[in-house]
Design a protein around this motif. Sequence first.
Motif, PDB file in Angstrom:
ATOM      1  N   UNK A  26       3.395   1.204   2.950  1.00  0.00           N
ATOM      2  CA  UNK A  26       4.780   1.010   2.494  1.00  0.00           C
ATOM      3  C   UNK A  26       5.481   2.342   2.282  1.00  0.00           C
ATOM      4  N   UNK A  27       4.803   3.284   1.635  1.00  0.00           N
ATOM      5  CA  UNK A  27       5.429   4.595   1.403  1.00  0.00           C
ATOM      6  C   UNK A  27       4.364   5.677   1.360  1.00  0.00           C
ATOM      7  N   UNK A  28       4.775   6.891   1.755  1.00  0.00           N
ATOM      8  CA  UNK A  28       3.939   8.077   1.658  1.00  0.00           C
ATOM      9  C   UNK A  28       4.737   9.131   0.902  1.00  0.00           C
ATOM     10  N   UNK A  41       0.832  -1.195   0.000  1.00  0.00           N
ATOM     11  CA  UNK A  41       0.000   0.000   0.000  1.00  0.00           C
ATOM     12  C   UNK A  41       0.871   1.251   0.000  1.00  0.00           C
ATOM     13  N   UNK A  42       0.606   2.130  -0.939  1.00  0.00           N
ATOM     14  CA  UNK A  42       1.304   3.414  -1.043  1.00  0.00           C
ATOM     15  C   UNK A  42       0.251   4.517  -1.058  1.00  0.00           C
ATOM     16  N   UNK A  43       0.543   5.639  -0.412  1.00  0.00           N
ATOM     17  CA  UNK A  43      -0.394   6.760  -0.417  1.00  0.00           C
ATOM     18  C   UNK A  43       0.350   8.045  -0.783  1.00  0.00           C
ATOM     19  N   UNK A  98       0.975  13.186   3.672  1.00  0.00           N
ATOM     20  CA  UNK A  98       2.325  13.498   4.159  1.00  0.00           C
ATOM     21  C   UNK A  98       2.306  14.365   5.410  1.00  0.00           C
ATOM     22  N   UNK A  99       1.418  15.345   5.461  1.00  0.00           N
ATOM     23  CA  UNK A  99       1.432  16.278   6.581  1.00  0.00           C
ATOM     24  C   UNK A  99       0.742  15.727   7.828  1.00  0.00           C
ATOM     25  N   UNK A 100      -0.069  14.685   7.655  1.00  0.00           N
ATOM     26  CA  UNK A 100      -0.712  14.035   8.799  1.00  0.00           C
ATOM     27  C   UNK A 100      -0.326  12.555   8.833  1.00  0.00           C
ATOM     28  N   UNK A 129       1.499  10.673  10.775  1.00  0.00           N
ATOM     29  CA  UNK A 129       1.404   9.885  12.008  1.00  0.00           C
ATOM     30  C   UNK A 129      -0.022   9.402  12.253  1.00  0.00           C
ATOM     31  N   UNK A 130      -1.015  10.272  12.042  1.00  0.00           N
ATOM     32  CA  UNK A 130      -2.413   9.876  12.244  1.00  0.00           C
ATOM     33  C   UNK A 130      -2.852   8.874  11.168  1.00  0.00           C
ATOM     34  N   UNK A 131      -2.347   9.058   9.953  1.00  0.00           N
ATOM     35  CA  UNK A 131      -2.710   8.149   8.858  1.00  0.00           C
ATOM     36  C   UNK A 131      -2.171   6.747   9.109  1.00  0.00           C
ATOM     37  N   UNK A 132      -0.928   6.649   9.566  1.00  0.00           N
ATOM     38  CA  UNK A 132      -0.343   5.331   9.852  1.00  0.00           C
ATOM     39  C   UNK A 132      -1.051   4.656  11.031  1.00  0.00           C
ATOM     40  N   UNK A 133      -1.459   5.446  12.022  1.00  0.00           N
ATOM     41  CA  UNK A 133      -2.212   4.884  13.142  1.00  0.00           C
ATOM     42  C   UNK A 133      -3.552   4.328  12.666  1.00  0.00           C
ATOM     43  N   UNK A 134      -4.199   5.049  11.766  1.00  0.00           N
ATOM     44  CA  UNK A 134      -5.471   4.574  11.228  1.00  0.00           C
ATOM     45  C   UNK A 134      -5.279   3.288  10.431  1.00  0.00           C
ATOM     46  N   UNK A 135      -4.233   3.238   9.618  1.00  0.00           N
ATOM     47  CA  UNK A 135      -3.947   2.012   8.868  1.00  0.00           C
ATOM     48  C   UNK A 135      -3.774   0.831   9.814  1.00  0.00           C
ATOM     49  N   UNK A 136      -3.060   1.070  10.923  1.00  0.00           N
ATOM     50  CA  UNK A 136      -2.823   0.015  11.902  1.00  0.00           C
ATOM     51  C   UNK A 136      -4.105  -0.508  12.518  1.00  0.00           C
TER      52      UNK A 136
END
Length: 280
Positions: free
Chosen positions: A264-266, A238-240, A246-248, A250-257
């Motif tokens: 994989x990459x932002x 998964x790539x976004x 990019x600017x959020x 940390x919150x995006x990775x937490x949501x993915x979790x």
Amino acid sequence: MIAVVYSGSKTAFWKITQNGQVVAHCNTTGLNPCFVDPKTILQILNKKVALVNNAENIKKIYFFAAGASSADRKEELAKTLSSFFKYSKVVVENDLFGAAIAACYNQPGIVGMLGSGAHCAYFDGKKPLNNNFGLGYILGDEGSSNYFGKILLKEFLSHKMPKDIEAKFTLTHNLDRPQILERIYNKPQANIFLTSFFDFITQNSKHEYIRKLIDEGFEKYFETYILPTSQKHKGSELHIVGKVAAELEDRLRLTAGKYGLEIKSIIKEPIQNLLKHYTN
């Protein structure tokens, strides 16, 4: 000379290269063919010295644009660009195609977009597969800067914001109800107006109220776009791509979790990776 361009609805990033080296670059207003007519596009191009000075020397243009989703839109935009870059072969694709190449190059994967708009597709290594996600800023775009702008304005106009955030929002933007409704319903490019409030989100992202809005928006994004795609293409990376992602981050990775997924990459600005792909 080769030009590589990545255009969202708000901003278009231009890179002009010769023999693999960048010789000129600039940004213009986004050239979304759904919102910007050919006459206006030509006016925008004529205001940029870097484009005017190099127009006759560019032999090929790779142009990835928000709104270039249908054959008619692509043809219209290519025709307009060709009237300015008279000696250039113009290739137009949508911004999702560009994001997929920037994130995956020629490898398969799931590519999400989170910028002024929102999208997602499975990229088979050659092209993104068609889907029904691209509903635009009125019916779709969950989790995007458009989306967060809509949510903020609704909360503000309904007096649902905490008092400290409402006071800060009022001080920052100095808008009242008539001005907001006039700008959205009676003025052009309401989508760009909505994206303009994203800076307020990032500047106040540590506030519990704003953090909750962010998390709820990202949950809607995953449930609407990412989960249906990842379930259909299990095991895909998964790539976004995009400013919001990019600017959020940390919150995006937490949501993915929360959904058992790993990003994989932002990539904030895909133009650099597109440049590498088309000039190497």
